[in-house]
Design a protein around this motif. Structure first.
Motif, PDB file in Angstrom:
ATOM      1  N   ASN A 176       0.883  -1.257  -0.072  1.00 46.23           N
ATOM      2  CA  ASN A 176      -0.020   0.245   0.216  1.00 46.23           C
ATOM      3  C   ASN A 176       0.687   1.196   0.436  1.00 46.23           C
ATOM      4  OD1 ASN A 176      -2.317  -1.831   0.568  1.00 46.23           O
ATOM      5  ND2 ASN A 176      -2.461  -1.099   2.067  1.00 46.23           N
TER       6      ASN A 176
ATOM      7  N   LYS B  17      -8.797  -5.202  -1.537  1.00 46.93           N
ATOM      8  CA  LYS B  17      -7.197  -4.910  -2.062  1.00 46.93           C
ATOM      9  C   LYS B  17      -6.445  -5.648  -2.814  1.00 46.93           C
ATOM     10  CE  LYS B  17      -6.496  -0.562  -0.329  1.00 46.93           C
ATOM     11  NZ  LYS B  17      -6.683   0.764  -0.869  1.00 46.93           N
TER      12      LYS B  17
ATOM     13  N   TYR C 161      -5.553  -4.925  -6.825  1.00 49.78           N
ATOM     14  CA  TYR C 161      -4.290  -4.719  -7.351  1.00 49.78           C
ATOM     15  C   TYR C 161      -4.089  -6.116  -8.364  1.00 49.78           C
ATOM     16  CZ  TYR C 161      -2.953  -2.128  -3.496  1.00 49.78           C
ATOM     17  OH  TYR C 161      -2.814  -1.068  -2.687  1.00 49.78           O
TER      18      TYR C 161
END
Length: 442
Positions: free
Chosen positions: A118, A384, A388
């Motif tokens: 991140n 997340k 990605y």
């Protein structure tokens, strides 16, 4: 205490190296980039850490999936120096691969947890947003970043600006100025935008998604890069078919686009000069992207470069010309159009220099990463990771046609960042405990 301090410094240098790699030539003088300075500092801190650890070397990076195969590629190119045409060009090519390898390793090493991943994403995201804004200014105003092939100030940074009037670009015939962003030329910038687009496209933030799609589509069109435009269409198509599974919307967009261009074509005979100019410009743009207009003979000299390379490759019985061999061979037979020696097709370049074995291995390796990203993107346990993987899946696929636009992408740092992030997120997924905890960087 001292060892921990050095480790903390090393961790920071990993992130600095990744950031400076994306900035590339934008912060440089001559052939020296901020990235090169960052790389030297990272190597120095690594040696200091090794000395403090009594030179005990840990090569756990080799245990990461996909890394051993890449090392095989690097070793092969090193060995190829024994038969390459020009040893100096070969050493230069090895240096390019080494820089790329250090970027890839830095990304995989640093972004080993979702928290650090991140961090990389946030830092690069800020840089990308700044680049997009500056590129829009370059496109529609007189603003131009100093380190650009079209900037008169490039000489102050050890660069030689190009003659804009001789630009092999459709926009050179108009008053519009193609953007370069943090790059030397428009083609490299277009490839960057192709890699970046999926991260906006897959975003759950509607405002950010619309902003990214509109801006990047505009910028890619402004670069007049055929390969990037094809990649753009490919990414949108795959997004709707494989990610959103919304084929009706895709059909609607295709028919709407065809209808729009057909309607514009009917306006060519309009008595209104502005409407007439718009219609003719749209038609010229369509002909250019389809290859029916070849400004500056771009398609012609690209074909000649490929033919020369494949002819030389054929005489090696499939083993390849070795590192830097394609450029050396072109220098030997004579630069195409009096100036071009780079292959201008990354995948053909790999075949010509690395040989058939390396190309086949690369295709399997690259396809393996793509397929794994797609598989993980179907997992809904972590939003997340899913985001990605979806974005990187589309970026890796879009890069395939886009890579043809550049003279060579072996020294194109965003490519190495993209591959590094892809490998890193795959590792994170298969080591789910790293999503919740953050082990120290070794």
């Amino acid at each position: 205490m001292k060892s921990r301090k050095i480790q903390s410094i090393q961790i920071n240098f990993f992130l600095i190296l990744i950031s400076s790699a994306y900035l590339g030539i934008s912060i440089s003088f001559g052939d020296i980039y901020l990235f090169h300075i960052s790389l030297i500092l990272l190597i120095l801190t690594t040696f200091i850490k090794l000395r403090n650890n009594s030179y005990k070397i840990r090569i756990d990076i080799l245990n990461k999936k996909y890394i051993p195969t890449f090392l095989f590629f690097f070793i092969w190119y090193l060995i190829s120096l024994f038969w390459t045409i020009d040893i100096l060009l070969g050493m230069k090519y090895i240096f390019y691969i080494f820089c790329g390898m250090m970027i890839l390793f830095s990304v995989v090493k640093y972004a080993s947890t979702i928290k650090r991943f991140n961090n990389v994403f946030r830092v690069l995201g800020i840089i990308v947003l700044i680049e997009i804004i500056l590129a829009l200014l370059e496109s529609f105003t007189s603003f131009r970043l100093p380190i650009s092939s079209y900037s008169s100030h490039a000489v102050l940074f050890g660069k030689e600006p190009v003659n804009y009037s001789k630009l092999d670009n459709l926009l050179s015939l108009s008053k519009l100025t193609p953007p370069t962003g943090f790059n030397w030329n428009t083609n490299d910038f277009a490839i960057r935008m192709v890699i970046v687009l999926p991260f906006f496209l897959c975003s759950k933030r509607v405002g950010l998604k619309i902003f990214g799609i509109l801006c990047i589509t505009t910028l890619i069109v402004m670069t007049a890069s055929r390969a990037a435009f094809i990649a753009l269409i490919l990414i949108f198509t795959l997004y709707l078919v494989l990610i959103k599974k919304n084929i009706p919307t895709l059909i609607l967009i295709w028919f709407s686009s065809i209808g729009l261009f057909f309607s514009i074509a009917q306006l060519q005979e309009s008595s209104n000069p502005r409407i007439n100019e718009l219609a003719n410009s749209a038609e010229a743009l369509g002909l250019y992207f389809s290859g029916n207009i070849d400004v500056g003979g771009s398609l012609k000299w690209r074909r000649e470069l490929i033919e020369n390379g494949l002819h030389a490759f054929g005489e090696t019985y499939g083993i390849g010309l070795g590192a830097g061999g394609s450029a050396a061979n072109q220098e030997f037979v004579g630069a195409v159009d009096g100036r071009f020696i780079s292959m201008h097709n990354f995948w053909i370049e790999i075949l010509v220099e690395g040989g058939l074995l390396i190309l086949v291995c690369l295709i399997i390796w690259y396809s393996g990463i793509i397929s794994k990203l797609f598989f993980i993107s179907k997992n809904k346990k972590n939003s997340k990771i899913k985001y990605y993987c979806e974005s990187l899946f589309l970026a890796m696929l879009g890069f395939v046609p886009a890579a043809i636009a550049a003279s060579s992408t072996i020294y194109f740092f965003p490519m190495w960042i993209m591959i590094g992030l892809s490998i890193a997120i795959i590792q994170i997924f298969y080591n789910q405990k790293d999503v919740l905890s953050e082990p120290p960087l070794q």
